[in-house]
Design an enzyme around this catalytic site. Structure first.
Site, PDB file in Angstrom:
ATOM      1  N   ASN A 155       0.783  -1.235   0.000  1.00  0.00           N
ATOM      2  CA  ASN A 155       0.000   0.000   0.000  1.00  0.00           C
ATOM      3  C   ASN A 155       0.820   1.294   0.000  1.00  0.00           C
ATOM      4  OD1 ASN A 155       0.573  -0.789   2.700  1.00  0.00           O
ATOM      5  ND2 ASN A 155      -0.916   0.693   3.409  1.00  0.00           N
ATOM      6  N   GLU A 251       4.890  -4.141  12.091  1.00  0.00           N
ATOM      7  CA  GLU A 251       3.976  -3.017  11.830  1.00  0.00           C
ATOM      8  C   GLU A 251       2.760  -3.605  11.139  1.00  0.00           C
ATOM      9  OE1 GLU A 251       4.490   0.139  12.747  1.00  0.00           O
ATOM     10  OE2 GLU A 251       6.470  -0.273  13.568  1.00  0.00           O
ATOM     11  N   CYS A 285      -3.093   1.504   6.788  1.00  0.00           N
ATOM     12  CA  CYS A 285      -3.136   0.912   8.133  1.00  0.00           C
ATOM     13  C   CYS A 285      -3.732   1.873   9.152  1.00  0.00           C
ATOM     14  CB  CYS A 285      -1.742   0.469   8.556  1.00  0.00           C
ATOM     15  SG  CYS A 285      -0.528   1.791   8.511  1.00  0.00           S
TER      16      CYS A 285
HETATM   17  P1  NAP Z   1       0.468  -9.075   3.539  1.00  0.00           P
HETATM   18  O1  NAP Z   1      -0.410  -9.895   2.680  1.00  0.00           O
HETATM   19  O2  NAP Z   1       0.611  -9.442   4.966  1.00  0.00           O
HETATM   20  O3  NAP Z   1       1.898  -9.052   2.797  1.00  0.00           O
HETATM   21  C1  NAP Z   1       2.956  -8.274   3.288  1.00  0.00           C
HETATM   22  C2  NAP Z   1       4.272  -8.856   2.819  1.00  0.00           C
HETATM   23  O4  NAP Z   1       4.459 -10.151   3.409  1.00  0.00           O
HETATM   24  C3  NAP Z   1       4.350  -9.067   1.302  1.00  0.00           C
HETATM   25  O5  NAP Z   1       5.648  -8.738   0.854  1.00  0.00           O
HETATM   26  C4  NAP Z   1       4.123 -10.565   1.175  1.00  0.00           C
HETATM   27  O6  NAP Z   1       4.674 -11.135   0.011  1.00  0.00           O
HETATM   28  C5  NAP Z   1       4.863 -11.059   2.392  1.00  0.00           C
HETATM   29  N1  NAP Z   1       4.554 -12.443   2.766  1.00  0.00           N
HETATM   30  C6  NAP Z   1       3.430 -13.160   2.530  1.00  0.00           C
HETATM   31  N2  NAP Z   1       3.557 -14.413   3.035  1.00  0.00           N
HETATM   32  C7  NAP Z   1       4.787 -14.480   3.600  1.00  0.00           C
HETATM   33  C8  NAP Z   1       5.511 -15.510   4.267  1.00  0.00           C
HETATM   34  N3  NAP Z   1       4.999 -16.734   4.477  1.00  0.00           N
HETATM   35  N4  NAP Z   1       6.759 -15.240   4.709  1.00  0.00           N
HETATM   36  C9  NAP Z   1       7.306 -14.020   4.519  1.00  0.00           C
HETATM   37  N5  NAP Z   1       6.666 -13.011   3.866  1.00  0.00           N
HETATM   38  C10 NAP Z   1       5.419 -13.240   3.427  1.00  0.00           C
HETATM   39  O7  NAP Z   1       0.022  -7.536   3.526  1.00  0.00           O
HETATM   40  P2  NAP Z   1      -0.457  -6.623   2.306  1.00  0.00           P
HETATM   41  O8  NAP Z   1      -1.797  -7.099   1.846  1.00  0.00           O
HETATM   42  O9  NAP Z   1       0.633  -6.474   1.310  1.00  0.00           O
HETATM   43  O10 NAP Z   1      -0.591  -5.213   3.054  1.00  0.00           O
HETATM   44  C11 NAP Z   1      -1.704  -4.861   3.782  1.00  0.00           C
HETATM   45  C12 NAP Z   1      -1.507  -5.012   5.272  1.00  0.00           C
HETATM   46  O11 NAP Z   1      -0.363  -4.285   5.711  1.00  0.00           O
HETATM   47  C13 NAP Z   1      -2.670  -4.437   6.057  1.00  0.00           C
HETATM   48  O12 NAP Z   1      -3.000  -5.293   7.113  1.00  0.00           O
HETATM   49  C14 NAP Z   1      -2.122  -3.124   6.576  1.00  0.00           C
HETATM   50  O13 NAP Z   1      -2.771  -2.616   7.712  1.00  0.00           O
HETATM   51  C15 NAP Z   1      -0.706  -3.495   6.857  1.00  0.00           C
HETATM   52  N6  NAP Z   1       0.133  -2.284   6.949  1.00  0.00           N
HETATM   53  C16 NAP Z   1       0.621  -1.894   8.155  1.00  0.00           C
HETATM   54  C17 NAP Z   1       1.367  -0.718   8.254  1.00  0.00           C
HETATM   55  C18 NAP Z   1       1.950  -0.252   9.556  1.00  0.00           C
HETATM   56  O14 NAP Z   1       2.902   0.508   9.505  1.00  0.00           O
HETATM   57  N7  NAP Z   1       1.427  -0.659  10.701  1.00  0.00           N
HETATM   58  C19 NAP Z   1       1.608   0.038   7.109  1.00  0.00           C
HETATM   59  C20 NAP Z   1       1.074  -0.396   5.897  1.00  0.00           C
HETATM   60  C21 NAP Z   1       0.346  -1.565   5.820  1.00  0.00           C
HETATM   61  P3  NAP Z   1       3.740 -11.437  -1.280  1.00  0.00           P
HETATM   62  O15 NAP Z   1       3.278 -10.113  -1.753  1.00  0.00           O
HETATM   63  O16 NAP Z   1       4.667 -12.122  -2.203  1.00  0.00           O
HETATM   64  O17 NAP Z   1       2.624 -12.315  -0.803  1.00  0.00           O
END
Ligand code: NAP
Length: 477
Positions: A155, A251, A285
């Site tokens: 995002n 995060e 987020c």
């Molecule tokens: P996500 O599905 O959890 O993916 C995040 C990252 O994790 C991606 O690079 C993904 O790779 C990787 N990943 C997936 N499975 C993994 C595994 N088994 N081992 C290691 N890495 C793995 O999150 P998203 O949909 O991209 O982002 C949305 C989420 O991020 C929301 O929940 C949002 O709130 C959160 N977020 C939090 C913050 C904060 O600062 N608190 C900021 C922004 C977003 P792939 O893409 O290859 O699956």
């Protein structure tokens, strides 16, 4: 469909191609932008091996050299800022206006990293506080922890990566980045800035590949001393279980509340909550997901909120007049659609929105939502907000806390005692008074409690997490 300029990944200072590739699409019209290499577990192991060398080089690099490299990287991005903005907007779902703001923040994040590199201080320790230790003097200083794995979401595909690379290099660490598969191009462009800035080989790798395929080998490897993850709760929990004995910075997501009290400036609260709920199509987020409004002003707030929401222009991301582009994929828009329909089946009233067209989903406002609905308990990560009438501040705080998340919150009031009650009792990492949860500068400590995470980012705070204190003690005489 033509593939333009096939991209390479940065493996320990070398730009590497692979036969196996991943397609990167523009979610707006599903057109293919380009391809990136699909890394294997072997590639990840090679990056870790190189980073072992890189960690030694990084740790021995004098601070002034780290500063120069980070400043040069920031200047490179500044010179090419429109390319960076167009990349964010085309691979992701931000509008070009939102993407330009992200580029400006990325430059700021890197400049802060360069500044903070010179402020990694230790302290002297009064050892003589302990009887029998009068002949001791000493201090602690902070040293880099070694190799850090950075895993990032789709995002904010540039600035959230900069929040990891900038502090890692500032504090003398090596880093391997695994960006989100749907938005790898911004992270590769950021790596390009560091290569152009003269970062020595082996300190940084950006490995493109599926998290479920190459994630485990990265996070569980014993040479990795810290995993810095930004993403969803489910992935974060999986990573924490796999990582073993190493530092974790998590995060994660949230479903942030806003509280609007009787004495609030209603127009201001409406404007702030509409921006906070629908910015970046709600894929944020910090996005406002639940608004608790004093019952005495509920009707007027709802009327104004719906009217403001209806003014938002949904459409072409590249048009500067557009307020909201598509979600990151049609599948994500369908997921949001399903959760809204489920809430309506459980009794919610649809005040506006609720329609999907491909990856586009209208800004949607719900009332009368059951407190047990998925849309209230989980993170929606889409352009949907639920409005609730409350009878007291205490009720609002209790309901705001009654979820598994706690990232940030907002309260709108002129009453200082009410604001302090919220400050003391809301279970979150940050509270905005007279603003929504959707407020952040890159220099503040940022992170959540409960299911929203562990540790804090925000350059200086990341550097603390990425360094360890080493105690030095001199026995005199
Ligand atoms: P996500 O599905 O959890 O993916 C995040 C990252 O994790 C991606 O690079 C993904 O790779 C990787 N990943 C997936 N499975 C993994 C595994 N088994 N081992 C290691 N890495 C793995 O999150 P998203 O949909 O991209 O982002 C949305 C989420 O991020 C929301 O929940 C949002 O709130 C959160 N977020 C939090 C913050 C904060 O600062 N608190 C900021 C922004 C977003 P792939 O893409 O290859 O699956």
């Amino acid at each position: 469909m033509t593939v333009t300029d096939k991209k390479k990944m940065l493996l320990a200072g070398t730009w590497v191609e692979k036969d196996e590739t991943i397609d990167v699409y523009d979610p707006q019209d599903n057109s293919l932008i380009t391809t990136v290499p699909k890394a294997s577990r072997g590639d990840m192991l090679r990056a870790i091996e190189a980073a072992e060398e890189g960690a030694k080089i990084a740790a021995s690099m004098p601070v002034h050299e780290r500063v120069t490299i980070i400043e040069r990287a920031a200047s490179y991005i500044e010179m090419n800022r429109e390319v960076y903005a167009e990349t964010i907007a085309s691979e992701g779902s931000k509008t070009i206006t939102e993407a330009r703001r992200e580029v400006a923040r990325c430059i700021n994040t890197l400049r802060l990293s360069a500044e903070e590199a010179s402020r990694i201080y230790g302290e002297t320790i009064p050892f003589d506080q302990m009887p029998g230790h009068e002949n001791r003097v000493g201090y602690y200083y902070r040293f880099p922890i070694g190799i850090i794995a950075a895993i990032t979401p789709f995002n904010d595909p540039l600035n959230l990566v900069a929040h990891k690379i900038g502090p890692a290099i500032a504090s003398g660490n090596a880093m391997i980045v695994k960006p989100a598969t749907m938005t790898p191009l911004s992270a590769l462009l950021l790596a390009e800035a560091f290569v152009e800035a003269g970062l020595p080989r082996n300190i940084l790798s950006v490995i493109t590949g599926s998290g479920s395929e190459v994630g485990d080998v990265l996070v569980s490897h014993p040479s990795i001393r810290m995993v810095s993850f930004t993403g969803g709760l489910e992935t974060g929990t999986h990573i924490a279980n796999k990582a073993g004995l190493k530092k974790l910075s998590m995060e994660l997501g949230s479903n942030s509340p806003a509280i609007v009290l009787e004495d609030a400036h209603v127009e201001h609260a409406v404007e702030s909550c509409v921006a906070g709920a629908f910015g970046a199509v709600g894929q944020n987020c910090l996005g406002v997901q639940r608004i608790f409004i004093d019952s005495s002003i509920y009707d007027s707030f709802v009327e104004k909120f719906v009217a403001e929401t209806k003014k938002l222009k949904v459409g072409d991301k590249m048009d500067e007049a557009t307020d909201m582009g598509p979600l990151i994929s049609e599948a994500e828009a369908e997921r949001v659609e399903r959760i809204v329909e489920e809430a309506i089946e459980q009794g919610a009233t649809l005040l506006t929105g609720g329609k999907r067209d491909g990856a586009f989903y209208e800004p949607t406002v719900l009332a009368d939502v059951s407190p047990h609905a998925t849309i209230v308990r989980d993170e929606i990560f889409g352009p949907v907000v639920s409005l609730f009438a409350i009878e007291s501040l205490e009720e609002a705080v209790e309901r705001a806390n009654d979820v598994p998340f706690g990232l940030q919150a907002g309260i709108f009031t002129k009453n200082i005692a009410a604001a302090f009650h919220a400050i003391q009792h809301l279970e979150v990492g940050g509270i905005m008074i007279n603003d929504s949860s959707d407020y952040r500068i890159d220099a503040m400590p940022f992170g959540g409690v409960k299911g929203s995470g562990l540790g804090r980012e925000g350059v200086r705070y990341s550097i603390l997490e990425m360094t360890d204190p080493k105690v030095v003690n001199f026995k005199l005489g």
